[in-house]
Design an enzyme around this catalytic site. Structure first.
Site, short mmCIF file in Angstrom:
data_model
loop_
_atom_site.label_atom_id
_atom_site.label_comp_id
_atom_site.label_asym_id
_atom_site.label_seq_id
_atom_site.Cartn_x
_atom_site.Cartn_y
_atom_site.Cartn_z
N SER A 141 45.50 39.20 47.55
CA SER A 141 45.18 38.06 46.69
C SER A 141 46.29 37.03 46.80
CB SER A 141 45.06 38.52 45.23
OG SER A 141 45.02 37.42 44.35
N TYR A 157 49.39 43.71 38.77
CA TYR A 157 48.46 43.40 39.86
C TYR A 157 49.14 42.52 40.91
CZ TYR A 157 44.32 41.57 42.26
OH TYR A 157 43.41 41.20 43.21
#
Length: 235
Positions: A141, A157
């Site tokens: 990401s 994350y």
């Protein structure tokens, strides 16, 4: 190809969200696809939806034993794994922001998103090197990009994806010249169980870049990169 048979791809987390679409697109491109999932029933349901090119594979990336057994079974089923998409991932942060940390959340996130991907890669890459061909795609990401990081939201994350990005770079350098290409793909904010129903991108769009990297042609020198919409992103 091994013995003139189609190449085989393993997609972890292949029975849900964007993973299902990646499996579908890889099958459409003529690959056999191993649907890696913790729940056998979910993998079998996905296989029925995709068709005969898909095979179920019980796989929990947080368990070294499960990874070893799954890769052994994959070898028996298909002769080996040519393409690995490390797609299994979790986002457990909620509203937590640094400097505060929930260590249980951090450990669980890293174990799936980073260490889990490393476990599977470690089990699969030696066979790729021996065959002189391999494609490893780590689903990451832009949240993990140091250059683009401008918020403390979802810290566990983000850190897990930053670590995965570093692993991508190191593996690509280590495997240079072996025929094994290693890249990272950011699918973008995609409608899925993790992305939610309000995400602007459909799974078919999010899956495009990972599938492109997973099927780079022989002779390609594209390795060690981070890509979104088939374009490079800064690390």
């Amino acid at each position: 190809m091994r013995n003139n048979t189609p190449r085989t791809a393993l997609v972890t987390g292949g029975a849900r969200g964007i993973g299902v679409e990646m499996c579908r697109q890889l099958a459409d491109k003529g690959l056999r696809v191993l649907i890696g999932a913790r729940r056998p029933q979910a993998a079998e349901e996905t296989c029925r939806a995709i068709g005969p090119a898909a095979l179920p594979l019980t796989l929990d990336v947080t368990s070294a034993q499960s990874v070893t057994e799954a890769v052994r079974e994959a070898g028996q089923l298909t002769g080996g794994i040519d393409v690995l998409v490390n797609n299994a991932g979790v986002s457990l942060d909620g509203e937590l922001r640094p400097p505060y940390v929930d260590e249980d959340v951090l450990r669980a996130t890293l174990d799936t998103n980073f260490t889990g991907a490393w476990r599977v890669t470690q089990a699969v890459v030696p066979g790729m090197v021996e065959a002189g061909y391999g494609r490893v795609v780590n689903i990451t990401s832009s949240y993990g990009s140091l250059a683009l990081m401008d918020s403390g939201r979802h810290p566990a994350y983000r850190i897990s994806k930053t670590a995965l990005n570093a692993l991508t770079r190191m593996l690509a350098a280590e495997l240079s010249g072996t025929g094994v290409l290693v890249n990272a793909a950011d699918p973008g904010w995609t409608r899925s169980g993790m992305g939610g129903p309000s995400a602007p991108r459909g799974p078919e769009v999010g899956a495009d870049t990972p599938v492109w990297l997973a099927t780079l042609p022989e002779g390609s020198e594209t390795t060690g990169g981070l890509f979104a919409d088939r374009k490079p992103l800064p690390w």
